[in-house]
Motif scaffolding. Structure first.
Motif, PDB file in Angstrom:
ATOM      1  N   LEU A 115       0.775  -1.300   0.084  1.00 27.09           N
ATOM      2  CA  LEU A 115      -0.044  -0.247  -0.043  1.00 27.09           C
ATOM      3  C   LEU A 115       0.912   1.254   0.001  1.00 27.09           C
ATOM      4  CD1 LEU A 115      -2.829  -1.151   2.513  1.00 27.09           C
ATOM      5  CD2 LEU A 115      -3.132  -0.633  -0.026  1.00 27.09           C
TER       6      LEU A 115
ATOM      7  N   GLN B 284       1.476   2.659  -3.329  1.00 23.88           N
ATOM      8  CA  GLN B 284       0.303   3.042  -4.058  1.00 23.88           C
ATOM      9  C   GLN B 284      -0.203   4.598  -3.618  1.00 23.88           C
ATOM     10  OE1 GLN B 284      -1.472   1.215  -6.340  1.00 23.88           O
ATOM     11  NE2 GLN B 284       0.036  -0.270  -5.938  1.00 23.88           N
TER      12      GLN B 284
ATOM     13  N   LEU C 240      -2.553   6.295  -2.579  1.00 22.86           N
ATOM     14  CA  LEU C 240      -3.286   6.274  -1.348  1.00 22.86           C
ATOM     15  C   LEU C 240      -2.898   6.727  -0.314  1.00 22.86           C
ATOM     16  CD1 LEU C 240      -4.185   2.379  -2.021  1.00 22.86           C
ATOM     17  CD2 LEU C 240      -5.455   4.210  -2.753  1.00 22.86           C
TER      18      LEU C 240
ATOM     19  N   THR D 136      -2.913   5.925   3.643  1.00 21.73           N
ATOM     20  CA  THR D 136      -3.188   4.751   4.412  1.00 21.73           C
ATOM     21  C   THR D 136      -3.117   5.127   5.711  1.00 21.73           C
ATOM     22  OG1 THR D 136      -0.939   4.671   4.627  1.00 21.73           O
ATOM     23  CG2 THR D 136      -1.958   3.202   2.706  1.00 21.73           C
TER      24      THR D 136
ATOM     25  N   LEU E  86      -5.991  -7.428  -1.984  1.00 25.14           N
ATOM     26  CA  LEU E  86      -5.944  -5.959  -2.630  1.00 25.14           C
ATOM     27  C   LEU E  86      -6.938  -5.812  -3.603  1.00 25.14           C
ATOM     28  CD1 LEU E  86      -2.371  -4.764  -1.939  1.00 25.14           C
ATOM     29  CD2 LEU E  86      -4.274  -3.945  -0.458  1.00 25.14           C
TER      30      LEU E  86
ATOM     31  N   VAL F 263      -7.488  -2.219  -5.619  1.00 25.85           N
ATOM     32  CA  VAL F 263      -6.008  -1.767  -5.922  1.00 25.85           C
ATOM     33  C   VAL F 263      -5.297  -2.979  -6.423  1.00 25.85           C
ATOM     34  CG1 VAL F 263      -4.072  -1.426  -4.169  1.00 25.85           C
ATOM     35  CG2 VAL F 263      -6.374  -0.707  -3.473  1.00 25.85           C
TER      36      VAL F 263
END
Length: 201
Positions: A26, A29, A31, A33, A172, A177
């Motif tokens: 993650l 990515q 994103l 988190t 994911l 994702v």
């Protein structure tokens, strides 16, 4: 524009490597988190992986204390798009299945369900008694996805790390994702020739 937010929770079941690897994936990515780890989760991370706590917390954008019921992720208005609990202990599963939001992990999971957002539970236990199965059913009926981290072998993994990567990538994918660790099934070379051996499968 608000960046997409994902919650990763690590509870106190064996399989801490799944949570750690998810955190690493993650981190790569685009994103935001949010990490929350139970006290037992940290014990298992140390015992099973030997990874440094500060190093792991640095991979998340935000780290929450599991006792902080007033954290952002405890409210549906915060707008996290999905949550994954990896691994998910039977205690955490039971709390989620029965709405017993007694810490930030189970509260955030409850919020995820009530807001009709994606919740993936990587439950870790074997064998399973009837209470475990009923709790899985209850969580599923409320909208959660029960995802036991069962290693796949069709991609012929050469190490435990490869098996963990593949399982995490599949989990994911349920959260929309896509990571490079995914190994997609492309079918057998002779799959189009129909059944063999008297039609047995």
């Amino acid at each position: 524009m608000v960046q997409r937010r994902l919650i990763l929770a690590i509870s106190g079941a064996s399989g801490a490597s799944y949570g750690v690897r998810l955190l690493e994936l993650l981190h790569e990515q685009p994103l935001e988190t949010h990490l929350v780890v139970s006290p037992s989760g940290w014990i298992n991370i140390d015992h099973e992986t030997g990874r440094d706590r500060d190093e792991l917390e640095a991979l998340a954008d935000f780290v929450h204390d599991p006792r902080d019921i007033g954290a952002t992720i405890a409210s549906g208005s915060f707008g996290a798009s999905a949550m994954i609990v990896a691994p998910c202990s039977m205690k955490t599963l039971a709390s989620i299945a029965h709405g017993f939001a007694d810490n930030l992990i189970t509260r955030a999971a409850d919020v995820t369900l009530k807001e009709r957002r994606r919740l993936v539970l990587m439950v870790r236990e074997t064998p399973l008694h009837l209470g475990h199965l009923r709790n899985m059913t209850a969580a599923t009926e409320m909208g959660a996805i029960v995802f036991p981290p069962v290693p796949a072998l069709y991609h012929r993994p050469k190490s435990i790390a490869e098996m963990i990567d593949h399982t995490c990538a599949r989990a994911l994918a349920l959260l929309d994702v896509d990571v490079a660790a995914a190994a997609h099934w492309a079918g057998l070379p002779d799959a189009g020739k129909g059944p063999t051996h008297g039609g047995q499968t």
